[in-house]
Enzyme design. Structure first.
Site, PDB file in Angstrom:
ATOM      1  N   HIS A 109       0.941  -1.400  -0.052  1.00 17.85           N
ATOM      2  CA  HIS A 109       0.147  -0.173   0.138  1.00 17.85           C
ATOM      3  C   HIS A 109       1.002   1.127   0.460  1.00 17.85           C
ATOM      4  CE1 HIS A 109       0.874  -1.128   4.517  1.00 17.85           C
ATOM      5  NE2 HIS A 109       0.832   0.626   4.542  1.00 17.85           N
ATOM      6  N   HIS A 131       5.749   5.964  -1.323  1.00 15.31           N
ATOM      7  CA  HIS A 131       6.151   4.799  -0.605  1.00 15.31           C
ATOM      8  C   HIS A 131       6.049   3.819  -0.954  1.00 15.31           C
ATOM      9  CE1 HIS A 131       6.825   6.486   3.077  1.00 15.31           C
ATOM     10  NE2 HIS A 131       6.664   4.896   3.244  1.00 15.31           N
TER      11      HIS A 131
END
Length: 210
Positions: free
Chosen positions: A43, A127
């Site tokens: 995620h 990220h």
């Protein structure tokens, strides 16, 4: 309950990243010593909330839904990689980064207005963590191996509120467990934040994240 708001990559881009990790990184020296994250939990965190009182969940959900509706759907793709010191290796993102940051800021604001104690606001850096280490490790070769990686773009059409359960202490290889509690749809692309799209043929359904 331990919560965060996130954008979840759909199956195809996640599969492409998994293949790139297998081909480019897992054969590098020392790769067996890294703790690789599970694909099912990948995620892009938008706002990490930590422990949240369950009683705040209805208001938090309402505010996150409002934040998502104010944001147009946008294109995103997995792109390259990097690392945070010697402890975390990640894949990056490209495409609608400005929109992703805006969504992150709105998710953070929604949590704060609900009364969730949040950490000091920092500049958002998208990220997706693919590996962690328990000791300081030179992750530069791994990040370099992801240079040039480009995933298939997808349309981000929702914000997810996710519950995280930490791994059991002492269990080797245990991973955090994630449960998506709520999916908050964004505005349709081109319809404008918070406005319904004009009447016309039904839009093609967006790809479900995971």
């Amino acid at each position: 309950m331990r919560l965060f708001a996130a954008v979840l990559p759909p199956a195809q881009p996640a599969d492409e990243l998994a293949a790139a990790l297998d081909e480019r990184l897992r054969g590098l020296p020392g790769a067996d010593g890294l703790r690789w994250t599970g694909q099912e939990g990948w995620h892009f965190t938008l706002a990490f909330m930590g422990e949240v009182d369950e009683g705040l969940l209805p208001e938090l959900t309402e505010r996150l839904e409002r934040a998502a509706r104010r944001t147009d759907a946008f294109s995103l793709r997995l792109h390259g990689g990097g690392h945070f010191g010697g402890r975390a290796l990640w894949a990056g993102a490209a495409g609608g980064i400005a929109e992703l940051r805006r969504l992150a800021e709105r998710a953070d604001a929604a949590a704060r207005r609900t009364g969730v104690p949040m950490e000091e606001h920092r500049a958002y850096r998208p990220h997706l963590t693919v590996a962690r280490t328990r000791t300081d490790t030179d992750l530069v070769p791994y990040a370099d191996a992801l240079d040039g990686f480009e995933g298939t773009p997808w349309e981000v059409g929702e914000l997810a509120l996710v519950r995280s359960r930490l791994p059991v202490d002492g269990v080797r290889g245990a991973q955090p467990r994630y449960e998506t509690l709520v999916r908050c749809p964004t505005a349709k692309r081109g319809a404008g934040p918070g406005r319904k799209p004009a009447a016309g043929p039904a839009a093609e359904p967006g790809t479900d994240g995971r």
